[in-house]
Enzyme design. Structure first.
Site, PDB file in Angstrom:
ATOM      1  N   CYS A  15       0.845  -1.208   0.000  1.00  0.00           N
ATOM      2  CA  CYS A  15       0.000   0.000   0.000  1.00  0.00           C
ATOM      3  C   CYS A  15       0.878   1.254   0.000  1.00  0.00           C
ATOM      4  CB  CYS A  15      -0.907   0.016   1.234  1.00  0.00           C
ATOM      5  SG  CYS A  15      -2.055  -1.364   1.337  1.00  0.00           S
ATOM      6  N   CYS A  84      29.479  30.013  20.697  1.00  0.00           N
ATOM      7  CA  CYS A  84      29.711  28.982  21.706  1.00  0.00           C
ATOM      8  C   CYS A  84      28.430  28.202  21.957  1.00  0.00           C
ATOM      9  CB  CYS A  84      30.212  29.590  23.007  1.00  0.00           C
ATOM     10  SG  CYS A  84      28.995  30.637  23.833  1.00  0.00           S
ATOM     11  N   CYS A  87      25.281  30.073  22.867  1.00  0.00           N
ATOM     12  CA  CYS A  87      24.542  30.667  21.744  1.00  0.00           C
ATOM     13  C   CYS A  87      23.504  29.674  21.215  1.00  0.00           C
ATOM     14  CB  CYS A  87      25.493  31.056  20.620  1.00  0.00           C
ATOM     15  SG  CYS A  87      26.711  32.304  21.066  1.00  0.00           S
ATOM     16  N   ASP A 485      17.518 -11.650   7.904  1.00  0.00           N
ATOM     17  CA  ASP A 485      16.614 -12.303   6.964  1.00  0.00           C
ATOM     18  C   ASP A 485      17.486 -13.167   6.051  1.00  0.00           C
ATOM     19  OD1 ASP A 485      14.171 -12.734   5.427  1.00  0.00           O
ATOM     20  OD2 ASP A 485      15.178 -11.525   3.893  1.00  0.00           O
TER      21      ASP A 485
END
Length: 799
Positions: A15, A84, A87, A485
């Site tokens: 889908c 820095c 900030c 898998d």
């Protein structure tokens, strides 16, 4: 415009693929991606060309419902002016408090803010306006086509920092000399008489002011941002230098600013190196394309190439956009995308990708994806998102630095007051206060995590390992169980002939293969196709078939050159009462090895066995062995029967097998393993692996797998080489170790630095830490963290 929308009505991964195709074909939609696990559609579209209602209508016609989830809209904004970690935190806090903003994350290392907001409540322009108000400059996002502009901007910023440092140094050195020379009398340093502070104090003061002004102008950024930061509790450097100037410690202020500018310059250069991987990726795409237009060959800018254009690429040239070959045969070097060094042969109808190199043949191809839709652009976006993301470990640093600044300010004030009360001079106390503020700036703390993540994810991309975020990078180092898998992951996913066992003294291997392939030439059965491919590989001629009869569940019966041929399973042989003698034991041995034996008879006489199997990838056993050495449990999950599954598991060295598992049950099996307290990674490539990839702590998708599997994964292996699984985990371990080292030294630096700045040594007769040396130590701490992060660039998988 990008929106993330919620989808209802999906029942399977198919889908999701259908919705992607439906929306991706709409005019005005540049990108469409559906995540089945989260039930979300992320779509990029041009509002001038198509409206949301049109997208909603198209999805509705396909049988699904689309719902606006405006809170999921995300924007990444480059920000200029951060100096820095404070900030970055200041911007985060300011933006996060805005009504309509759901979350904001600022990465100091990448200088970007990632913001989730509701555009019905707040506009992007309002968010940018608030960032500007607190002293920073939001820039336009830089895409693949803007790489040169971004590079030029950053190079200019580095150059400006260097010029400011030179200007500051030119005036700071004489300023420092002028202030210090009279104090160090035993050196007898020469100072002009008219600048003697004892004889002409006013002239001396004016001279210092004249020298310090250019330095203050060069470092004005610290004051502009710093004073605005007072209201956000992050003003350490600005207050320290301002107080030094206010109290006429001009040489202290000048040298501090010069040292900080030097530190910021070195920091910017180092940060540039941490993002070299993404820059290399962004610089791979060619700037022009040779397009056939109205029958003529025309060179145009690559951004003008449209889907459907036919492009010519000569030997040695780069592929400009993604497409499909229409004319020609060649070999293409795709190492820049996959990390695989061997060129890949390409023929008509094969896909080619932007930035790969055409090595030998001239080809024409039709453009299928351009601009932001190309594989290169998607990889760049993935790596950029990963580099801009925050790992959970970074949250600790953010919390600590959030409280750190105000606590340091209080400590500095208390220590200065204590020294003043104890009888020390105002000058001494103020020097202590300034030294504490300067040395305690949490720059190193803010750079510790993001720089390591930038280098780590970049290094992964260089090796064909795409890590989708900081959280995935951090979680990967905790993995103790990996579920593989089987089909397409441990095995090639394509059946192939493994053995041909002829009856002695009857027909040769070649003749048996030729007869069997001729019989199966029109078959669509995977086992039959494997036999046909083997004959084609051996360049055998196919015989004419006079009569063909399919016997369901048993095999086939054909007539060729007057001979009756039976080819099928044991049931077919039993049906025609043909004796196998000792060859039945050989067939059982082949079955025990995970192979499917097919029996062939000619004119009623048993002629031999052809065994077909889904061949194990060459790297599977080595990868499992390496993971076992690392102490990681490996598990194989498959829908195959126990016998076949056990045989494959034995070949690759896996002890634990989950066989006969239906596709829809893979996710629940992963959940069961997690309930045992295991940290699980799931490795898969198919549509039916997507739920299990999403359920696992870390989903690892094989790059050759489906889009849905790749979308659901946290790590993508572009080379489809299982040896990259242990490499990804090793890279995660190295990166997290690097982050921990950075955080340790950042914390240790402050723990040791603050007491020194506070005068701990002075109490026992030692020296006082001069604010100048505090500034040097603070700058070097950031550079050291960046340098340590850059060590990851030398990462190599170990055996």
């Amino acid at each position: 415009m990008q929106q993330t929308l919620r989808i209802t009505g999906m029942t399977c991964a198919a889908c999701a693929q259908r919705i992607e195709k439906v929306t991706g074909k709409l005019e005005g939609v540049s990108e469409s991606s559906v995540n089945f696990a989260t039930e979300k559609l992320t779509v990029n579209f041009d509002e001038k060309v198509i409206k949301y209602s049109d997208i909603q209508s198209a999805v509705s016609k396909a049988g699904y419902e689309l719902h606006v989830d405006q809170s999921e809209k995300q924007i990444t904004i480059p920000i200029e002016g951060m100096t820095c970690a404070s900030c970055a935190q200041k911007i985060e806090k300011t933006v996060s408090k805005l009504n309509g903003v759901n979350s904001a994350s600022v990465n100091l290392a990448t200088e970007k803010a990632t913001i989730n907001y509701d555009p019905t409540v707040i506009r992007l322009s309002q968010i940018k306006s608030e960032i500007i108000k607190i002293g920073y400059k939001p820039l336009e996002s830089m895409g693949v086509d803007k790489v040169d502009e971004d590079k030029i901007r950053k190079q200019k910023a580095i150059k400006v920092l260097w010029i400011k440092f030179i200007v500051s140094s030119v005036f700071s050195i004489p300023l420092f000399y002028l202030a210090m020379a009279p104090m160090i009398k035993w050196l007898s340093l020469p100072v002009p008489e008219f600048l003697d502070p004892m004889k002409y104090p006013l002239v001396f003061a004016y001279a210092q002011i004249v020298l310090v002004i250019p330095v203050l102008i060069a470092g004005n950024r610290f004051f502009v941002v710093g004073f605005k930061a007072i209201w956000h509790r992050s003003p350490l450097i600005s207050i320290g230098t301002f107080l030094a100037v206010e109290n006429m410690y001009f040489e202290t202020a000048g040298v501090i600013i010069s040292l900080i500018l030097l530190g910021k310059y070195l920091e910017s250069v180092s940060k540039g190196k941490t993002s070299e991987a993404i820059k290399k990726l962004m610089g791979l795409a060619p700037k022009t394309a040779l397009v056939i237009h109205n029958g003529e060959e025309v060179v145009i800018p690559v951004e003008e190439v449209e889907v459907g254009d036919v492009i010519i690429v000569k030997p040695g040239e780069k592929i400009p956009v993604d497409g499909q070959i229409t004319v020609g045969y060649t070999a293409i070097d795709e190492s820049m995308l996959t990390g695989e060094s061997m060129p890949v042969e390409k023929k008509v109808d094969d896909s080619v990708y932007a930035a790969s190199i055409n090595t030998n043949g001239l080809i024409h191809f039709r453009a299928t994806k351009v601009g932001a839709d190309t594989a290169l652009a998607q990889i760049i976006k993935l790596v950029e998102d990963a580099q801009g993301s925050k790992a959970p470990i970074a949250q600790m640093a953010d919390i600590v630095s959030g409280y750190f600044v105000p606590i340091v300010f209080v400590i500095a004030t208390l220590i200065a007051a204590i020294w003043l009360i104890s009888g020390q001079t105002v000058t001494f106390s103020l020097s202590i206060f300034i030294a504490i503020l300067v040395i305690a700036c949490p720059c190193a703390l803010g750079l510790a995590t993001p720089t390591a993540i930038m280098v780590g994810t970049g290094k992964g991309a260089e090796n064909g390992i795409l890590i989708k975020g900081g959280e995935a990078l951090e979680t990967a180092h905790k993995i103790n169980t990996i579920v593989f898998d089987k089909t397409g992951t441990l095995t090639e996913g394509k059946p192939a002939v493994t053995d041909i066992v002829p009856v002695k003294g009857y027909l040769s291997e070649t003749l048996i293969l030729q007869i069997a392939a001729s019989a199966e030439k029109g078959s669509e059965h995977p086992l039959g196709q494997a036999i046909v491919k083997e004959a084609q590989k051996e360049k055998l001629e196919f015989q004419n078939i006079d009569d063909f009869e399919a016997i369901p569940g048993h095999g086939i019966k054909v007539t060729t050159n007057g001979l009756t041929v039976l080819l099928g399973n044991k049931k077919l042989i039993n049906q025609f009462n043909i004796e196998l003698d000792d060859y039945e034991k050989i067939a059982d041995e082949l079955a025990d090895q995970g192979k499917t034996p097919m029996f062939i008879t000619v004119d009623g006489r048993f002629a031999g066995i052809i065994a077909v199997a889904d061949v194990v990838k060459p790297s599977s056993a080595k990868a499992i062995q390496k993971l076992n050495k690392m102490g990681i449990q490996t598990i194989m999950i498959t829908g195959d029967n126990k016998k076949t599954a056990a045989a494959i598991a034995k070949q690759v060295g896996i002890d634990r097998v989950l066989s006969e598992v239906l596709p829809q049950d893979k996710a629940s099996e992963v959940k069961k393993i997690q309930s045992e307290g295991r940290i699980v990674a799931m490795v898969g490539d198919g549509i039916n692996d997507a739920p299990a990839l999403a359920q696992a702590n870390i989903g690892i998708a094989i790059g050759s797998g489906t889009d849905v599997a790749i979308e659901s994964a946290d790590i993508v292996l572009m080379r489809s080489d299982l040896m990259d699984v242990p490499t990804a985990i090793q890279l995660s371990k190295s990166t997290i170790r690097n982050i921990k080292q950075n955080l340790f030294w950042a914390f240790a630096y402050n723990v040791l630095g603050i007491p020194l700045a506070a005068g701990a040594l002075y109490i026992f007769g030692g020296p006082v830490l001069n604010p100048v040396f505090a500034a040097a130590a603070m700058s070097l701490s950031s550079v050291s963290v960046l340098t340590n992060a850059l060590r990851l660039k030398s990462f190599k998988p170990y055996n």
